[in-house]
Design a protein around this motif. Structure first.
Motif, PDB file in Angstrom:
ATOM      1  N   GLN A  90       1.098  -1.586  -0.055  1.00 54.85           N
ATOM      2  CA  GLN A  90      -0.263  -0.040  -0.103  1.00 54.85           C
ATOM      3  C   GLN A  90       0.957   1.152   0.351  1.00 54.85           C
ATOM      4  O   GLN A  90       0.230   1.944  -0.663  1.00 54.85           O
ATOM      5  N   GLU A  91       1.879   1.385   0.827  1.00 51.26           N
ATOM      6  CA  GLU A  91       3.113   2.067   0.562  1.00 51.26           C
ATOM      7  C   GLU A  91       3.689   2.076  -0.364  1.00 51.26           C
ATOM      8  O   GLU A  91       3.849   3.866  -0.749  1.00 51.26           O
ATOM      9  N   ARG A  92       3.897   1.200  -1.148  1.00 47.97           N
ATOM     10  CA  ARG A  92       4.576   1.080  -1.855  1.00 47.97           C
ATOM     11  C   ARG A  92       3.492   1.734  -3.605  1.00 47.97           C
ATOM     12  O   ARG A  92       3.360   3.053  -4.290  1.00 47.97           O
ATOM     13  N   TYR A  93       1.930   1.789  -3.797  1.00 46.04           N
ATOM     14  CA  TYR A  93       1.215   2.200  -4.389  1.00 46.04           C
ATOM     15  C   TYR A  93       0.861   3.705  -4.115  1.00 46.04           C
ATOM     16  O   TYR A  93       0.716   4.096  -5.285  1.00 46.04           O
ATOM     17  N   LYS A  94       0.901   3.953  -2.743  1.00 39.37           N
ATOM     18  CA  LYS A  94       1.243   5.006  -3.273  1.00 39.37           C
ATOM     19  C   LYS A  94       1.337   6.575  -4.168  1.00 39.37           C
ATOM     20  O   LYS A  94       1.806   6.860  -4.392  1.00 39.37           O
ATOM     21  N   GLN A  95       3.144   5.711  -3.688  1.00 39.14           N
ATOM     22  CA  GLN A  95       4.593   6.357  -4.526  1.00 39.14           C
ATOM     23  C   GLN A  95       4.471   6.429  -6.216  1.00 39.14           C
ATOM     24  O   GLN A  95       4.487   7.145  -6.729  1.00 39.14           O
ATOM     25  N   GLU A  96       2.836   5.144  -6.634  1.00 42.83           N
ATOM     26  CA  GLU A  96       3.544   4.285  -7.505  1.00 42.83           C
ATOM     27  C   GLU A  96       1.834   3.597  -8.498  1.00 42.83           C
ATOM     28  O   GLU A  96       2.469   2.859  -7.704  1.00 42.83           O
ATOM     29  N   PRO A  97       1.333   4.528  -8.957  1.00 35.73           N
ATOM     30  CA  PRO A  97      -0.098   3.873  -8.421  1.00 35.73           C
ATOM     31  C   PRO A  97      -0.224   3.347  -9.482  1.00 35.73           C
ATOM     32  O   PRO A  97      -1.116   2.216  -9.784  1.00 35.73           O
ATOM     33  N   GLU A  98       0.338   2.839 -10.459  1.00 38.09           N
ATOM     34  CA  GLU A  98       0.276   1.967 -11.828  1.00 38.09           C
ATOM     35  C   GLU A  98       0.807   1.112 -11.509  1.00 38.09           C
ATOM     36  O   GLU A  98       1.717   0.359 -12.428  1.00 38.09           O
ATOM     37  N   MET A  99       1.499   0.826 -10.887  1.00 40.62           N
ATOM     38  CA  MET A  99       3.110  -0.576 -10.117  1.00 40.62           C
ATOM     39  C   MET A  99       2.261  -2.063 -10.286  1.00 40.62           C
ATOM     40  O   MET A  99       0.628  -2.135 -10.338  1.00 40.62           O
ATOM     41  N   PHE A 100       2.965  -2.885 -10.619  1.00 40.63           N
ATOM     42  CA  PHE A 100       2.639  -3.455 -11.301  1.00 40.63           C
ATOM     43  C   PHE A 100       3.928  -5.180  -9.681  1.00 40.63           C
ATOM     44  O   PHE A 100       4.701  -4.217  -9.406  1.00 40.63           O
ATOM     45  N   ILE A 120      -4.374 -10.558  -1.726  1.00 39.34           N
ATOM     46  CA  ILE A 120      -4.216  -8.772  -0.448  1.00 39.34           C
ATOM     47  C   ILE A 120      -4.131  -8.433  -1.759  1.00 39.34           C
ATOM     48  O   ILE A 120      -4.431  -7.270  -1.744  1.00 39.34           O
ATOM     49  N   ALA A 121      -3.449  -8.495  -2.942  1.00 39.95           N
ATOM     50  CA  ALA A 121      -3.488  -8.243  -3.759  1.00 39.95           C
ATOM     51  C   ALA A 121      -4.920  -8.227  -5.175  1.00 39.95           C
ATOM     52  O   ALA A 121      -4.795  -6.229  -4.707  1.00 39.95           O
ATOM     53  N   ASN A 122      -5.508  -8.531  -4.576  1.00 42.28           N
ATOM     54  CA  ASN A 122      -7.398  -8.675  -4.670  1.00 42.28           C
ATOM     55  C   ASN A 122      -7.897  -7.662  -3.765  1.00 42.28           C
ATOM     56  O   ASN A 122      -8.804  -6.946  -4.941  1.00 42.28           O
ATOM     57  N   GLU A 123      -7.478  -7.853  -2.948  1.00 46.98           N
ATOM     58  CA  GLU A 123      -8.116  -6.947  -1.975  1.00 46.98           C
ATOM     59  C   GLU A 123      -8.158  -5.229  -2.671  1.00 46.98           C
ATOM     60  O   GLU A 123      -9.255  -4.689  -2.293  1.00 46.98           O
ATOM     61  N   ASN A 124      -6.364  -4.972  -2.624  1.00 45.63           N
ATOM     62  CA  ASN A 124      -6.102  -4.066  -2.834  1.00 45.63           C
ATOM     63  C   ASN A 124      -5.893  -3.151  -3.956  1.00 45.63           C
ATOM     64  O   ASN A 124      -5.509  -2.283  -4.554  1.00 45.63           O
ATOM     65  N   LYS A 125      -6.625  -4.514  -5.080  1.00 48.48           N
ATOM     66  CA  LYS A 125      -6.768  -3.624  -6.765  1.00 48.48           C
ATOM     67  C   LYS A 125      -5.596  -4.020  -7.281  1.00 48.48           C
ATOM     68  O   LYS A 125      -5.292  -2.871  -7.902  1.00 48.48           O
ATOM     69  N   PHE A 126      -4.491  -4.261  -6.253  1.00 48.49           N
ATOM     70  CA  PHE A 126      -2.832  -4.081  -7.242  1.00 48.49           C
ATOM     71  C   PHE A 126      -2.783  -5.374  -8.388  1.00 48.49           C
ATOM     72  O   PHE A 126      -3.525  -6.108  -8.269  1.00 48.49           O
ATOM     73  N   LYS A 127      -1.780  -5.179  -9.349  1.00 48.84           N
ATOM     74  CA  LYS A 127      -2.153  -5.424 -10.210  1.00 48.84           C
ATOM     75  C   LYS A 127      -0.870  -6.484 -10.114  1.00 48.84           C
ATOM     76  O   LYS A 127       0.256  -6.318  -9.763  1.00 48.84           O
TER      77      LYS A 127
END
Length: 138
Positions: A90-100, A120-127
């Motif tokens: 989540q912290e990394r997603y704040k820095q880079e919203p388009e991250m894989f 975990i990835a699905n709950e947070n909508k991570f690719k």
């Protein structure tokens, strides 16, 4: 009439400029070699026929002893607990919203452990990208 030169020709060759070039090349290769991110944790990845072109910024690694590791960019993997993976991503997603996020899991890891990370990835909508090694052609 004999003509004399005012300056004498020096037959010696100076290696100073060649040494400078070699040191510059050495520094260049040392800097560029740190850009490559080696996977320090020994894993035997499962084989697959298809490979992705996506360049993941974050990595989650599960070794055969069910130890979890996370890394971002060129960082080394650091050991974490399963509960610490979501806050890290989540912290990394704040820095880079388009991250894989790449998931490196040893082929001996039970499927249930992989599903926990995928949830975990699905709950947070991570690719999420599952890392595999290329399948050998027969």
């Amino acid at each position: 009439m004999a003509l004399k030169r005012k300056t004498k020709i020096n037959p010696n060759f100076s290696m100073a400029s060649m040494t400078d070039i070699i040191f510059l090349l050495l520094i260049f290769f040392m800097i560029t070699s740190t850009v490559v991110v080696p996977n320090a944790i020994k894993l035997t990845l499962p084989q697959s026929q298809k490979q992705t072109a996506a360049k993941p910024l974050s990595r989650v690694t599960i070794d055969r002893n069910l130890n979890y590791y996370v890394a971002y960019g060129n960082q080394r993997e650091k050991p974490v607990l399963l509960d610490e993976i979501a806050p890290f991503l989540q912290e990394r997603y704040k820095q880079e919203p388009e991250m894989f996020v790449a998931l490196y899991a040893d082929e001996a890891v039970p499927y249930g452990e992989i599903v926990k990370v995928l949830n975990i990835a699905n709950e947070n909508k991570f690719k999420m990208v599952l890392a595999t090694r290329p399948q050998r052609k027969r």
